[in-house]
Scaffold this active site. Structure first.
Site, PDB file in Angstrom:
ATOM      1  N   LEU A   6       0.863  -1.182   0.000  1.00 10.73           N
ATOM      2  CA  LEU A   6       0.000   0.000   0.000  1.00 10.73           C
ATOM      3  C   LEU A   6       0.896   1.228   0.000  1.00 10.73           C
ATOM      4  O   LEU A   6       1.996   1.193   0.554  1.00 10.73           O
ATOM      5  CB  LEU A   6      -0.902   0.030   1.239  1.00 10.73           C
ATOM      6  CG  LEU A   6      -1.980  -1.051   1.374  1.00 10.73           C
ATOM      7  CD1 LEU A   6      -2.684  -0.911   2.722  1.00 10.73           C
ATOM      8  CD2 LEU A   6      -2.980  -0.975   0.234  1.00 10.73           C
ATOM      9  N   ASP A   7       0.422   2.312  -0.602  1.00  9.48           N
ATOM     10  CA  ASP A   7       1.167   3.568  -0.538  1.00  9.48           C
ATOM     11  C   ASP A   7       1.381   3.985   0.918  1.00  9.48           C
ATOM     12  O   ASP A   7       0.599   3.615   1.802  1.00  9.48           O
ATOM     13  CB  ASP A   7       0.391   4.689  -1.239  1.00  9.48           C
ATOM     14  CG  ASP A   7       0.340   4.508  -2.748  1.00  9.48           C
ATOM     15  OD1 ASP A   7       1.114   3.699  -3.277  1.00  9.48           O
ATOM     16  OD2 ASP A   7      -0.500   5.180  -3.387  1.00  9.48           O
ATOM     17  N   GLU A   8       2.398   4.783   1.152  1.00 10.73           N
ATOM     18  CA  GLU A   8       2.740   5.207   2.509  1.00 10.73           C
ATOM     19  C   GLU A   8       1.543   5.823   3.234  1.00 10.73           C
ATOM     20  O   GLU A   8       1.314   5.556   4.412  1.00 10.73           O
ATOM     21  CB  GLU A   8       3.900   6.207   2.469  1.00 10.73           C
ATOM     22  CG  GLU A   8       4.326   6.705   3.838  1.00 10.73           C
ATOM     23  CD  GLU A   8       5.504   7.663   3.778  1.00 10.73           C
ATOM     24  OE1 GLU A   8       5.923   8.162   4.852  1.00 10.73           O
ATOM     25  OE2 GLU A   8       6.017   7.927   2.659  1.00 10.73           O
ATOM     26  N   PHE A   9       0.764   6.646   2.541  1.00 13.46           N
ATOM     27  CA  PHE A   9      -0.341   7.338   3.210  1.00 13.46           C
ATOM     28  C   PHE A   9      -1.703   6.722   2.903  1.00 13.46           C
ATOM     29  O   PHE A   9      -2.733   7.382   3.082  1.00 13.46           O
ATOM     30  CB  PHE A   9      -0.312   8.830   2.852  1.00 13.46           C
ATOM     31  CG  PHE A   9       0.795   9.557   3.568  1.00 13.46           C
ATOM     32  CD1 PHE A   9       0.634   9.988   4.873  1.00 13.46           C
ATOM     33  CD2 PHE A   9       2.019   9.756   2.950  1.00 13.46           C
ATOM     34  CE1 PHE A   9       1.658  10.636   5.549  1.00 13.46           C
ATOM     35  CE2 PHE A   9       3.056  10.400   3.618  1.00 13.46           C
ATOM     36  CZ  PHE A   9       2.868  10.836   4.922  1.00 13.46           C
ATOM     37  N   THR A  10      -1.711   5.476   2.471  1.00 14.13           N
ATOM     38  CA  THR A  10      -2.956   4.717   2.342  1.00 14.13           C
ATOM     39  C   THR A  10      -3.013   3.724   3.486  1.00 14.13           C
ATOM     40  O   THR A  10      -2.047   3.008   3.749  1.00 14.13           O
ATOM     41  CB  THR A  10      -3.009   3.965   0.994  1.00 14.13           C
ATOM     42  OG1 THR A  10      -2.960   4.914  -0.074  1.00 14.13           O
ATOM     43  CG2 THR A  10      -4.277   3.133   0.882  1.00 14.13           C
TER      44      THR A  10
END
Length: 299
Positions: free
Chosen positions: A136-140
């Site tokens: 997952l993306d860092e801010f997801t």
């Protein structure tokens, strides 16, 4: 592939009762290998290695397989909070908070999810390599699936490649989405003019996203998104491409008035169990910050 018979872990070994083995003119050893491939879904590469190392044994009506040898974590264990959503001898699913990376990339401000999972294994006295199946993306925020041994990793990697692992997200996007349900089919590639950014491009890789409108909010919409492919930043790129960037997603044109990062959360992960083939569905409740944003944007 589906095995619903007796399966007992004894230390580093798994004992299974195959019943009647398939007929094989090359002898009982080959019959066992064929059963492991066809019934347990074991990768031929793993069968070959285990056989070479004498780690597959036929003992009466049982097959013993050394599936759980000790392995280095691969990451330094760092103790911090970890929310475990599901765990057994084969799989681990944990919640990844927004702002935490799945694994180190060299510029971390805090321990990654990999460091936390290594500490979790250590705390249980379990010597397993930290093997994530997807990212997952860092801010997801949302669930991340891990394989706890090579057998599970090979099985789940294959399941991912043939789209048998389903990831469902919720997102708050800018503007009023008009259609109740639609599909975005647009290839994605690197943006040559902006490092770290992707874009819809005719020369990119195929990418498809299913979108369902859940609720109309104040100057925004709550949508549920299912990925058919897994391109980098796919949801963010596709929603921006159709004029509805994610709330807070400055990289793709979203406003940070209400949120400092993309309002995107993985709410469900559905995958086949490596041993039984049973469908496992893991739900990850909305994090507090996502719930608060929804409250602020509600009419």
């Amino acid at each position: 592939m589906s095995y619903r018979g007796s399966a007992v872990r004894r230390g580093e070994w798994l004992e299974v009762m195959p019943g009647k083995l398939p007929q094989n003119i090359d002898g009982p050893s080959s019959a066992v290998h064929l059963w492991l491939k066809e019934t347990l879904g074991m990768h031929p590469k793993l069968i070959s290695r285990l056989a070479r190392q004498d780690e597959i044994k036929l003992a009466g009506d049982r097959i013993r397989i050394r599936l759980f040898p000790p392995r280095d974590f691969g990451f330094e264990p760092i103790w911090t909070e970890l929310n475990v959503l599901y765990e057994d001898d084969y799989c681990l699913v944990v919640h990844k908070p927004a702002g935490i990376k799945v694994h180190p990339t060299g510029n971390e401000r805090q321990p990654t999810l990999a460091h936390r999972v290594a500490a979790h294994y250590m705390g249980q006295g379990e010597q397993a390599a930290v093997r994530h199946i997807h990212r997952l993306d860092e801010f997801t925020s949302g669930p991340v699936l891990y394989a706890k041994n090579e057998y599970a990793q090979l099985f789940l990697d294959e399941a991912m490649s043939v789209k048998k692992i389903e990831r469902v997200y919720v997102a708050m996007v800018q503007g009023t989405v008009q259609s109740p349900a639609f599909r975005i089919d647009a290839p994605i590639g690197r943006d040559r003019h902006h490092a770290g950014r992707q874009r819809v491009s005719e020369t990119g890789k195929p990418a498809a996203t299913q979108v369902t409108l859940l609720e109309t909010l104040q100057d925004a919409s709550l949508v549920r998104v299912t990925l058919e492919t897994g391109r980098t930043h796919q949801i963010r790129v596709h929603m921006s491409h159709i004029g509805h960037p994610l709330v807070g997603d400055a990289l793709y044109g979203g406003s940070t008035r209400y949120f400092d990062y993309q309002a995107l959360h993985g709410e469900a992960l559905i995958f086949p169990h490596p041993l039984t083939g049973e469908t496992i569905e893991i739900k990850d409740p909305w994090p507090l910050e996502f719930t608060e944003l929804h409250r602020r944007l509600a009419w």
